[in-house]
Design a protein around this motif. Structure first.
Motif, PDB file in Angstrom:
ATOM      1  N   ARG A 180       0.857  -1.189   0.000  1.00  0.00           N
ATOM      2  CA  ARG A 180       0.000   0.000   0.000  1.00  0.00           C
ATOM      3  C   ARG A 180       0.888   1.231   0.000  1.00  0.00           C
ATOM      4  N   ASP A 181       0.447   2.276  -0.649  1.00  0.00           N
ATOM      5  CA  ASP A 181       1.324   3.453  -0.793  1.00  0.00           C
ATOM      6  C   ASP A 181       1.734   4.057   0.549  1.00  0.00           C
ATOM      7  N   ASP A 182       0.815   4.008   1.530  1.00  0.00           N
ATOM      8  CA  ASP A 182       1.100   4.643   2.824  1.00  0.00           C
ATOM      9  C   ASP A 182       2.285   3.981   3.550  1.00  0.00           C
TER      10      ASP A 182
HETATM   11 ZN    ZN Z   1      -3.040   4.716   0.749  1.00  0.00          ZN
END
Ligand code: ZN
Ligand code: PRT
Length: 298
Positions: free
Chosen positions: A57-59
């Motif tokens: 996930r990007d986070d």
């Molecule tokens: Zn995200």
């Protein structure tokens, strides 16, 4: 141990699925890098350069890279900058800006509100998942008594639900704000995808990252670049050079048996429009050809 096992590989964290993922995989493909998905849902492999791809996930990308669990990553500037502002200790570093997934982080208020500047937020509640970026923007503008309400999605409905007076969220086309009766009050951060790297990469991995960065620069530069060719009288060279958009010094070639006429070849790093061609013609160019560039390495 075989040589293959010994040789270093760069672990690159990318978004598994979402707005960044498609452009990231497109860019890797334009770099001549094929991401081979095996059975694992977390790892993929690139053979053309020694790179393992971590699909997440990007986070999670800034922390994975900061901690060294990944050596590099591709993430939105908004997520990177939020991590930088809210973390204790050393974070990842920016290796390059990649120019895609451009968006703005904006504060937005109800359409009926009059917004005359950041002082508006004094004593107000603002819903966001970017508390670090929002707080630093407010503080830099002398607003110290706004209340930041942390939300992880659906910010745009917070004002209607009475959870907040305003929101701070990513805006791309503005359609989401519009359909929820909100308008942009201010832009607090302009974002694009970034290539980030772990602090203190060893020499071997830094070299792989350098090769990846070189290919990415080439792929991104060639997106807009055109190869332009034309014939013209030698005397027209200065006027033609002035018209060519984003051009380096052109190459001038003699035209056999054509007296004063030369062929002019140039790489243009900006869009070449029909208007440019008309202008080139008006200063003496003829037989103008504009070609796409597939790859470029400076
Ligand atoms: Zn995200
Ligand atoms: O599952 P995962 O956590 O990996 O993904 P995600 O859902 O958190 O992120 P994702 O895929 O939505 O976005 C990834 C990155 O893309 C963001 O961090 C930004 O850097 C960039 N990006 C570009 C955007 C947008 N454009 C965008 N429009 N991220 C989100 N949006 C959302 C925004 O939050 C809002 O809800 O789109 C809506 C607004 O869009 P408009 O067009 O109506 O203005």
């Amino acid at each position: 141990m075989s040589k293959e096992t010994d040789s270093p590989r760069l672990r690159l964290a990318v978004q598994k699925k979402g707005r960044l993922a498609d452009d990231t995989f497109d860019l890797l493909a334009k770099c001549g890098l094929k991401v081979r998905h095996g059975r694992s849902r977390l790892f993929a492999r690139i053979e053309e350069l020694p790179i393992d791809v971590l699909l997440v996930r990007d986070d999670d990308i800034p922390e994975l890279v900061a901690s060294g669990a990944a050596d590099a990553g591709i993430v939105g500037g908004n997520v990177f900058e939020e991590d930088r502002l809210t973390r204790d200790g050393v974070g990842a570093v920016i290796a390059d800006a990649l120019g895609f997934s451009r968006c703005r982080l904006c504060v937005a208020v109800s359409k009926g509100e009059t917004y005359a500047g950041p002082a508006y937020f004094s004593g107000k509640k603002v819903a966001t998942s970017y508390p670090g970026l929002l707080q630093s923007w407010l503080e830099e503008r002398g607003v110290t008594d706004a209340q930041i309400v942390l939300m992880h999605g659906a910010h745009e409905i917070a004002p209607r639900l009475g959870l907040a007076d305003a929101i701070c969220d990513i805006v791309s086309t503005g359609a989401t704000l519009d359909t929820n009766g909100l308008k942009v009050a201010d832009t607090i951060y302009r974002s694009e995808a970034l290539l980030i790297a772990a602090p203190g990469l060893d020499v071997a991995k830094a070299e792989i990252l350098g090769a990846l960065k070189g290919r990415m620069r080439g792929a991104l530069a060639s997106q807009h670049a055109k190869y332009v060719m034309m014939n013209a009288p030698r005397s027209a060279i200065p006027a033609i050079t002035a018209v060519l958009p984003g051009a380096d010094s052109p190459t001038i070639l003699e035209l056999a048996g054509e007296g004063d006429m030369v062929a002019i070849h140039s790489v243009c790093n900006e869009d070449v429009l029909w208007e440019h061609l008309a202008e080139l013609k008006s200063v003496g160019a003829s037989a103008i050809l504009v070609l796409d560039i597939d790859k470029m390495l400076n």
